[in-house]
Design an enzyme around this catalytic site. Structure first.
Site, PDB file in Angstrom:
ATOM      1  CD  GLU A  56       4.098  25.911 -31.164  1.00 39.07           C
ATOM      2  OE1 GLU A  56       3.045  25.382 -30.785  1.00 39.07           O
ATOM      3  OE2 GLU A  56       4.160  27.114 -31.501  1.00 39.07           O
ATOM      4  CB  CYS A  90       3.715  24.901 -35.312  1.00 38.68           C
ATOM      5  SG  CYS A  90       4.031  26.644 -34.963  1.00 38.68           S
TER       6      CYS A  90
END
Length: 124
Positions: A56, A90
Protein backbone atom coordinates in the site's frame (compact mmCIF):
# COMPACT_ATOMS: atom_id res chain seq x y z
CA UNK A 1 -14.12 0.57 -10.93
CA UNK A 2 -15.35 -2.53 -9.17
CA UNK A 3 -13.45 -4.25 -6.39
CA UNK A 4 -13.21 -7.30 -8.65
CA UNK A 5 -11.26 -5.20 -11.17
CA UNK A 6 -9.17 -3.62 -8.43
CA UNK A 7 -8.30 -7.06 -7.02
CA UNK A 8 -7.25 -8.22 -10.50
CA UNK A 9 -4.87 -5.27 -10.77
CA UNK A 10 -3.42 -5.96 -7.31
CA UNK A 11 -2.91 -9.62 -8.28
CA UNK A 12 -1.26 -8.58 -11.56
CA UNK A 13 1.28 -6.54 -9.56
CA UNK A 14 2.39 -9.62 -7.60
CA UNK A 15 5.88 -10.75 -8.53
CA UNK A 16 7.50 -12.57 -5.57
CA UNK A 17 11.26 -12.55 -5.89
CA UNK A 18 14.51 -12.33 -3.97
CA UNK A 19 16.23 -9.00 -4.45
CA UNK A 20 19.36 -9.73 -2.47
CA UNK A 21 20.65 -11.66 0.50
CA UNK A 22 18.76 -9.16 2.66
CA UNK A 23 15.59 -8.32 0.75
CA UNK A 24 12.58 -9.89 -0.94
CA UNK A 25 9.79 -8.17 -2.85
CA UNK A 26 6.46 -8.71 -4.49
CA UNK A 27 4.70 -11.19 -2.19
CA UNK A 28 1.89 -8.67 -1.54
CA UNK A 29 0.32 -6.48 -4.22
CA UNK A 30 -1.93 -3.48 -3.65
CA UNK A 31 -4.13 -1.30 -5.82
CA UNK A 32 -5.44 2.16 -4.90
CA UNK A 33 -8.13 3.94 -6.91
CA UNK A 34 -8.15 7.73 -6.69
CA UNK A 35 -11.01 10.19 -7.04
CA UNK A 36 -9.84 10.85 -10.62
CA UNK A 37 -10.44 7.17 -11.46
CA UNK A 38 -6.76 6.34 -11.87
CA UNK A 39 -5.35 3.23 -10.23
CA UNK A 40 -1.90 2.92 -8.71
CA UNK A 41 -0.33 -0.40 -7.81
CA UNK A 42 2.62 -1.42 -5.70
CA UNK A 43 4.30 -4.39 -4.07
CA UNK A 44 5.84 -4.88 -0.68
CA UNK A 45 9.57 -4.86 -0.05
CA UNK A 46 10.68 -6.93 2.93
CA UNK A 47 14.16 -6.47 4.38
CA UNK A 48 15.94 -8.19 7.22
CA UNK A 49 16.67 -4.84 8.87
CA UNK A 50 13.01 -3.85 9.03
CA UNK A 51 13.41 -0.95 6.59
CA UNK A 52 11.03 -2.38 4.01
CA UNK A 53 7.51 -1.22 3.37
CA UNK A 54 4.07 -2.49 2.50
CA UNK A 55 2.49 -2.73 -0.94
CA UNK A 56 0.00 0.00 0.00
CA UNK A 57 2.93 2.34 0.72
CA UNK A 58 4.46 1.58 -2.68
CA UNK A 59 1.14 2.24 -4.43
CA UNK A 60 0.65 5.45 -2.44
CA UNK A 61 4.15 6.58 -3.39
CA UNK A 62 3.29 6.17 -7.08
CA UNK A 63 0.04 8.05 -6.49
CA UNK A 64 1.78 10.95 -4.73
CA UNK A 65 4.46 11.06 -7.44
CA UNK A 66 1.65 11.45 -10.01
CA UNK A 67 0.24 14.40 -8.05
CA UNK A 68 -2.74 12.71 -6.40
CA UNK A 69 -3.58 11.99 -2.76
CA UNK A 70 -7.32 11.20 -2.49
CA UNK A 71 -8.00 7.44 -2.31
CA UNK A 72 -11.55 6.19 -2.87
CA UNK A 73 -10.93 2.41 -2.93
CA UNK A 74 -8.07 0.15 -1.94
CA UNK A 75 -7.22 -3.52 -1.71
CA UNK A 76 -4.18 -5.70 -1.04
CA UNK A 77 -3.66 -9.35 -1.93
CA UNK A 78 -1.12 -11.93 -0.83
CA UNK A 79 0.90 -14.25 -3.03
CA UNK A 80 -1.96 -16.76 -2.83
CA UNK A 81 -4.31 -14.16 -4.31
CA UNK A 82 -6.37 -13.80 -1.13
CA UNK A 83 -7.38 -10.34 0.06
CA UNK A 84 -5.45 -9.03 3.07
CA UNK A 85 -6.56 -6.20 5.37
CA UNK A 86 -4.15 -3.28 5.55
CA UNK A 87 -1.92 -3.17 8.61
CA UNK A 88 -2.32 -0.35 11.13
CA UNK A 89 0.64 1.56 9.70
CA UNK A 90 -0.92 1.53 6.22
CA UNK A 91 -4.32 2.56 7.57
CA UNK A 92 -2.86 5.57 9.35
CA UNK A 93 -0.58 6.43 6.42
CA UNK A 94 -3.45 6.55 3.90
CA UNK A 95 -5.59 8.53 6.37
CA UNK A 96 -2.94 11.22 6.72
CA UNK A 97 -2.58 11.82 2.96
CA UNK A 98 -6.01 13.49 2.56
CA UNK A 99 -8.79 14.28 5.06
CA UNK A 100 -11.42 12.57 2.87
CA UNK A 101 -9.44 9.33 2.80
CA UNK A 102 -11.34 8.36 5.96
CA UNK A 103 -14.22 7.63 3.57
CA UNK A 104 -12.06 5.37 1.39
CA UNK A 105 -13.62 1.93 0.86
CA UNK A 106 -11.25 -0.85 1.92
CA UNK A 107 -11.71 -4.50 1.09
CA UNK A 108 -10.51 -6.28 4.22
CA UNK A 109 -11.35 -9.80 3.03
CA UNK A 110 -13.23 -11.30 0.11
CA UNK A 111 -16.70 -9.75 0.09
CA UNK A 112 -16.12 -7.48 3.10
CA UNK A 113 -15.73 -3.77 2.40
CA UNK A 114 -15.43 -1.16 5.12
CA UNK A 115 -14.73 2.57 5.21
CA UNK A 116 -11.23 3.39 6.43
CA UNK A 117 -12.77 5.39 9.29
CA UNK A 118 -14.17 2.16 10.76
CA UNK A 119 -10.70 0.63 10.71
CA UNK A 120 -9.30 3.67 12.55
CA UNK A 121 -11.82 4.47 15.25
CA UNK A 122 -9.47 6.74 17.19
CA UNK A 123 -7.57 9.57 15.51
CA UNK A 124 -3.79 9.73 15.84
Amino acid sequence: MSFEELCALAKAALNPRKLSEYADAGSVGAALETDSGKVYTGVCIDTTGGMGFCAEHAAAGAMITAGENRVVRMVAVGRDGLVLPPCGRCREFIRQLHPDNLDCEVMVKEGVIMPLRDLLPYPF
